[in-house]
Design a protein around this motif. Structure first.
Motif, PDB file in Angstrom:
ATOM      1  N   GLY A 181      54.763   4.177  10.646  1.00 27.55           N
ATOM      2  CA  GLY A 181      55.840   5.006  11.171  1.00 27.55           C
ATOM      3  C   GLY A 181      57.095   4.224  11.503  1.00 27.55           C
ATOM      4  N   ILE A 182      57.309   3.096  10.819  1.00 25.68           N
ATOM      5  CA  ILE A 182      58.487   2.263  11.102  1.00 25.68           C
ATOM      6  C   ILE A 182      59.725   2.912  10.479  1.00 25.68           C
ATOM      7  CG2 ILE A 182      59.544   0.002  10.741  1.00 25.68           C
ATOM      8  CD1 ILE A 182      56.706  -1.149  10.528  1.00 25.68           C
ATOM      9  N   PRO A 183      60.756   3.211  11.273  1.00 23.96           N
ATOM     10  CA  PRO A 183      61.966   3.815  10.695  1.00 23.96           C
ATOM     11  C   PRO A 183      62.680   2.840   9.782  1.00 23.96           C
ATOM     12  CG  PRO A 183      62.298   3.275  13.023  1.00 23.96           C
ATOM     13  CD  PRO A 183      60.853   3.035  12.733  1.00 23.96           C
ATOM     14  N   HIS A 184      63.375   3.371   8.770  1.00 24.23           N
ATOM     15  CA  HIS A 184      63.980   2.513   7.760  1.00 24.23           C
ATOM     16  C   HIS A 184      65.103   1.646   8.309  1.00 24.23           C
ATOM     17  CE1 HIS A 184      66.692   6.021   7.787  1.00 24.23           C
ATOM     18  NE2 HIS A 184      67.627   5.187   7.371  1.00 24.23           N
ATOM     19  N   PHE A 185      65.714   2.073   9.445  1.00 27.87           N
ATOM     20  CA  PHE A 185      66.830   1.297   9.975  1.00 27.87           C
ATOM     21  C   PHE A 185      66.370   0.118  10.830  1.00 27.87           C
ATOM     22  CE2 PHE A 185      66.113   4.711  13.107  1.00 27.87           C
ATOM     23  CZ  PHE A 185      65.977   3.991  14.264  1.00 27.87           C
ATOM     24  N   GLU A 231      63.209  -6.161   9.794  1.00 29.93           N
ATOM     25  CA  GLU A 231      62.014  -6.987   9.966  1.00 29.93           C
ATOM     26  C   GLU A 231      62.104  -7.826  11.235  1.00 29.93           C
ATOM     27  OE1 GLU A 231      59.453 -10.176   7.262  1.00 29.93           O
ATOM     28  OE2 GLU A 231      60.889  -8.814   6.332  1.00 29.93           O
ATOM     29  N   GLU A 232      63.295  -8.333  11.501  1.00 27.07           N
ATOM     30  CA  GLU A 232      63.498  -9.149  12.706  1.00 27.07           C
ATOM     31  C   GLU A 232      63.237  -8.352  13.970  1.00 27.07           C
ATOM     32  OE1 GLU A 232      67.107 -11.695  14.874  1.00 27.07           O
ATOM     33  OE2 GLU A 232      67.469 -10.618  13.000  1.00 27.07           O
ATOM     34  N   LYS A 233      63.706  -7.103  14.006  1.00 28.51           N
ATOM     35  CA  LYS A 233      63.517  -6.265  15.194  1.00 28.51           C
ATOM     36  C   LYS A 233      62.052  -5.867  15.378  1.00 28.51           C
ATOM     37  CE  LYS A 233      67.629  -5.912  16.988  1.00 28.51           C
ATOM     38  NZ  LYS A 233      67.870  -6.427  18.357  1.00 28.51           N
ATOM     39  N   ILE A 234      61.358  -5.628  14.267  1.00 32.47           N
ATOM     40  CA  ILE A 234      59.934  -5.277  14.365  1.00 32.47           C
ATOM     41  C   ILE A 234      59.156  -6.447  14.951  1.00 32.47           C
ATOM     42  CG2 ILE A 234      57.882  -4.549  13.074  1.00 32.47           C
ATOM     43  CD1 ILE A 234      59.871  -3.477  10.931  1.00 32.47           C
ATOM     44  N   ARG A 235      59.423  -7.645  14.440  1.00 37.37           N
ATOM     45  CA  ARG A 235      58.756  -8.840  14.962  1.00 37.37           C
ATOM     46  C   ARG A 235      59.076  -9.032  16.443  1.00 37.37           C
ATOM     47  NH1 ARG A 235      56.904 -12.992  10.933  1.00 37.37           N
ATOM     48  NH2 ARG A 235      56.507 -14.125  12.858  1.00 37.37           N
ATOM     49  N   GLU A 236      60.335  -8.802  16.792  1.00 42.47           N
ATOM     50  CA  GLU A 236      60.751  -8.961  18.186  1.00 42.47           C
ATOM     51  C   GLU A 236      59.954  -8.028  19.095  1.00 42.47           C
ATOM     52  OE1 GLU A 236      64.754  -7.798  20.660  1.00 42.47           O
ATOM     53  OE2 GLU A 236      65.033  -8.762  18.699  1.00 42.47           O
ATOM     54  N   LEU A 237      59.748  -6.798  18.641  1.00 39.19           N
ATOM     55  CA  LEU A 237      58.980  -5.832  19.426  1.00 39.19           C
ATOM     56  C   LEU A 237      57.528  -6.273  19.556  1.00 39.19           C
ATOM     57  CD1 LEU A 237      59.049  -3.041  20.825  1.00 39.19           C
ATOM     58  CD2 LEU A 237      58.452  -2.029  18.635  1.00 39.19           C
ATOM     59  N   LEU A 238      56.922  -6.699  18.453  1.00 40.63           N
ATOM     60  CA  LEU A 238      55.523  -7.120  18.474  1.00 40.63           C
ATOM     61  C   LEU A 238      55.319  -8.385  19.298  1.00 40.63           C
ATOM     62  CD1 LEU A 238      54.736  -6.511  14.697  1.00 40.63           C
ATOM     63  CD2 LEU A 238      53.812  -5.193  16.610  1.00 40.63           C
ATOM     64  N   GLU A 239      56.285  -9.295  19.252  1.00 39.22           N
ATOM     65  CA  GLU A 239      56.133 -10.583  19.931  1.00 39.22           C
ATOM     66  C   GLU A 239      56.372 -10.499  21.428  1.00 39.22           C
ATOM     67  OE1 GLU A 239      58.704 -13.055  17.586  1.00 39.22           O
ATOM     68  OE2 GLU A 239      57.069 -13.653  16.233  1.00 39.22           O
ATOM     69  N   MET A 240      56.622  -9.293  21.935  1.00 38.53           N
ATOM     70  CA  MET A 240      56.650  -9.106  23.389  1.00 38.53           C
ATOM     71  C   MET A 240      55.294  -9.448  24.001  1.00 38.53           C
ATOM     72  SD  MET A 240      58.670  -5.475  23.538  1.00 38.53           S
ATOM     73  CE  MET A 240      58.141  -5.193  25.222  1.00 38.53           C
ATOM     74  N   PHE A 253      52.463 -11.952   9.792  1.00 40.95           N
ATOM     75  CA  PHE A 253      53.171 -10.671   9.793  1.00 40.95           C
ATOM     76  C   PHE A 253      53.565 -10.331   8.365  1.00 40.95           C
ATOM     77  CE2 PHE A 253      57.188  -8.305   9.735  1.00 40.95           C
ATOM     78  CZ  PHE A 253      56.850  -7.203  10.499  1.00 40.95           C
ATOM     79  N   ASN A 254      53.356  -9.078   7.962  1.00 38.47           N
ATOM     80  CA  ASN A 254      53.710  -8.650   6.608  1.00 38.47           C
ATOM     81  C   ASN A 254      54.270  -7.241   6.656  1.00 38.47           C
ATOM     82  OD1 ASN A 254      53.929  -8.343   3.806  1.00 38.47           O
ATOM     83  ND2 ASN A 254      51.853  -7.527   3.647  1.00 38.47           N
ATOM     84  N   LEU A 255      55.593  -7.135   6.447  1.00 41.80           N
ATOM     85  CA  LEU A 255      56.229  -5.825   6.312  1.00 41.80           C
ATOM     86  C   LEU A 255      56.124  -5.427   4.843  1.00 41.80           C
ATOM     87  CD1 LEU A 255      57.944  -3.486   7.438  1.00 41.80           C
ATOM     88  CD2 LEU A 255      59.982  -4.843   6.875  1.00 41.80           C
ATOM     89  N   VAL A 256      55.418  -4.343   4.568  1.00 38.26           N
ATOM     90  CA  VAL A 256      55.182  -3.929   3.183  1.00 38.26           C
ATOM     91  C   VAL A 256      56.456  -3.313   2.621  1.00 38.26           C
ATOM     92  CG1 VAL A 256      53.771  -2.506   1.659  1.00 38.26           C
ATOM     93  CG2 VAL A 256      52.752  -3.564   3.679  1.00 38.26           C
ATOM     94  N   LYS A 257      56.888  -3.825   1.453  1.00 41.86           N
ATOM     95  CA  LYS A 257      58.143  -3.382   0.852  1.00 41.86           C
ATOM     96  C   LYS A 257      57.910  -2.852  -0.555  1.00 41.86           C
ATOM     97  CE  LYS A 257      60.810  -6.823   3.442  1.00 41.86           C
ATOM     98  NZ  LYS A 257      61.728  -7.967   3.355  1.00 41.86           N
ATOM     99  N   ALA A 316      65.609   1.053  25.607  1.00 41.30           N
ATOM    100  CA  ALA A 316      66.696   0.342  24.926  1.00 41.30           C
ATOM    101  C   ALA A 316      66.825   0.809  23.480  1.00 41.30           C
ATOM    102  CB  ALA A 316      66.448  -1.163  24.976  1.00 41.30           C
ATOM    103  N   PHE A 317      65.701   0.995  22.815  1.00 41.52           N
ATOM    104  CA  PHE A 317      65.732   1.461  21.429  1.00 41.52           C
ATOM    105  C   PHE A 317      66.290   2.885  21.350  1.00 41.52           C
ATOM    106  CE2 PHE A 317      62.677  -1.934  20.259  1.00 41.52           C
ATOM    107  CZ  PHE A 317      63.308  -2.367  19.104  1.00 41.52           C
ATOM    108  N   GLN A 318      65.864   3.739  22.302  1.00 38.53           N
ATOM    109  CA  GLN A 318      66.306   5.127  22.261  1.00 38.53           C
ATOM    110  C   GLN A 318      67.786   5.259  22.598  1.00 38.53           C
ATOM    111  OE1 GLN A 318      63.454   6.910  24.929  1.00 38.53           O
ATOM    112  NE2 GLN A 318      62.108   7.505  23.260  1.00 38.53           N
ATOM    113  N   MET A 319      68.295   4.332  23.418  1.00 38.77           N
ATOM    114  CA  MET A 319      69.703   4.371  23.773  1.00 38.77           C
ATOM    115  C   MET A 319      70.576   3.818  22.649  1.00 38.77           C
ATOM    116  SD  MET A 319      69.534   3.178  27.755  1.00 38.77           S
ATOM    117  CE  MET A 319      71.304   3.122  27.912  1.00 38.77           C
ATOM    118  N   ALA A 320      69.963   2.992  21.786  1.00 35.85           N
ATOM    119  CA  ALA A 320      70.727   2.408  20.684  1.00 35.85           C
ATOM    120  C   ALA A 320      71.186   3.510  19.733  1.00 35.85           C
ATOM    121  CB  ALA A 320      69.877   1.394  19.932  1.00 35.85           C
TER     122      ALA A 320
END
Length: 393
Positions: free
Chosen positions: A185-189, A192-201, A208-212, A283-287
């Motif tokens: 359910g990862i939004p297209h916008f 990869e950097e932001k996804i990793r940042e969220l997971l690395e909390m 890590f592998n973002l399927v493309k 923060a994500f929802q306010m963006a």
């Protein structure tokens, strides 16, 4: 009484005699020839049946983690399709699947292939997405490795085109095991950097592998990861699952086993993690949601725009810079009026991209950079206002 296995019409097991047939319930098609005069084929049937039974353990594949809507036909059609796509059909033309049995209560299936080699090739499909979720592809419990080795290849062909179905060749190393996490359910916008940042909390990632998409390079909307500290796996899954981002909702769980409840000693950590995620979620929802137009502020001064030659140079510089991030459609730089009077949007640069992927990269790449000693502010700009020539927003 267990469900009756579904026979796949027209399927032929490798090495089997064929002819005009009439299928019998619970039996393989083509087993009993009905055309008169086929005594030679009939005389071979006891041997053929023995061969099928002897190889059956090596031709069956266990598929776990099915969705409630899965049925025999959909499973057969899916595996026939992906086996053909990766080049896994080695027994000749036609479908690889000859039989599917589903246990709806425990949500698993046994998929029987027509050859030992094709069953081994199917082992490379572990973790493939079926009906929106990753499934486990394993050998059944009655699989006999020593005996199977005498019947055909026991490992997948190394030349399979796994990328054709969104799998990464060789991913069974770092991103394998019961602690591998599926993120859907990862939004297209979301980059990869932001996804990793969220997971690395929750801690550093081991893999890590973002399927493309193989052809476009765009995200397919799901990824896999595994943490260096495996103890945080369930905490991360419980805290991140269900986060809403734009019109998408994240699905985060163990890829091979579904979500496991955290142990009692993890509950305090989970509570802290959920609080941290709540702040991150806010923060994500306010963006702002991305648009195809990026507005650059503090990038040019009004005086720099008065001279025609200097203006053309600025436009060309902005075009060259903007094209680094994606397909640029248009560059608009508002200028002062002919008599030097100020106009709406003067001092801003507008970059219109063909898609939000390009505009998102441009916003991230340009925001905070310095041009002529000024720190640039990059924001998304409403497409409707841009289309109407309103640059004062």
């Amino acid at each position: 009484m267990p469900p009756v296995a579904t026979m796949i019409p027209g399927a032929v097991i490798a090495g089997q005699m064929t002819g005009t047939t009439s299928a019998s319930p619970g039996m393989f098609p083509n087993m009993f020839p009905s055309t008169p005069g086929q005594l030679s084929a009939l005389s071979l049937m006891p041997y053929q049946a023995m061969t099928q039974q002897a190889t059956r353990h090596a031709r069956r594949v266990y598929v776990g983690g099915l969705s409630p809507t899965a049925n025999e036909q959909s499973v057969a059609a899916f595996f026939n399709q992906v086996m053909a796509a990766i080049g896994g059909n080695t027994a000749g033309p036609g479908d690889a699947v000859v039989n599917v049995y589903i246990n709806h209560e425990k949500m698993f299936a046994f998929v029987e292939m027509r050859s030992v080699e094709e069953a081994s090739n199917a082992m490379a499909l572990d973790g493939i997405i079926f009906e929106g979720a990753p499934v486990k592809v394993r050998r059944p419990t009655d699989y006999n490795p020593a005996l199977a080795a005498t019947l055909g290849p026991s490992q997948p062909n190394p030349n399979l085109n796994l990328a054709a179905v969104g799998l990464t060749p060789g991913s069974g190393g770092v991103l394998e095991g019961p602690d591998r996490i599926f993120v859907g359910g990862i939004p297209h916008f979301l980059t990869e950097e932001k996804i990793r940042e969220l997971l690395e909390m929750f801690g550093p990632l081991r893999g890590f592998n973002l399927v493309k998409d193989r052809e476009t390079g765009n995200s397919k909307g799901y990824a896999f990861c595994i943490y260096q500290d495996l103890a945080v796996t369930d905490i991360a899954c419980a805290a991140l699952n269900g986060i809403k981002m734009g019109d998408k909702t994240l699905t985060v769980r163990r890829a091979n086993q579904g979500l496991t409840q955290p142990r009692p000693e993890q509950e305090n950590l989970l509570l802290q993690a959920q609080q941290q995620v709540a702040l991150q979620k806010l923060a994500f929802q306010m963006a702002p949601l991305p648009t195809k137009v990026v507005c650059l502020k503090q990038v040019v001064s009004e005086d720099e725009l008065k001279n025609d030659e200097e203006f053309e140079d600025i436009v060309e510089d902005m075009r060259c810079e903007g094209e680094k991030y994606g397909k640029l459609v248009n560059v608009i730089i508002p200028r002062p009026g002919p008599n030097g009077e100020s106009s709406p949007g003067v001092g801003k640069v507008f970059l219109e991209y063909a898609d939000t992927e390009g505009s998102t990269k441009a916003r991230q790449g340009m925001n905070g950079r310095k041009f002529g000693g000024r720190e640039v502010v990059a924001i998304f700009y409403p497409e409707s206002k841009f289309a109407q020539g309103e640059y004062d927003g």
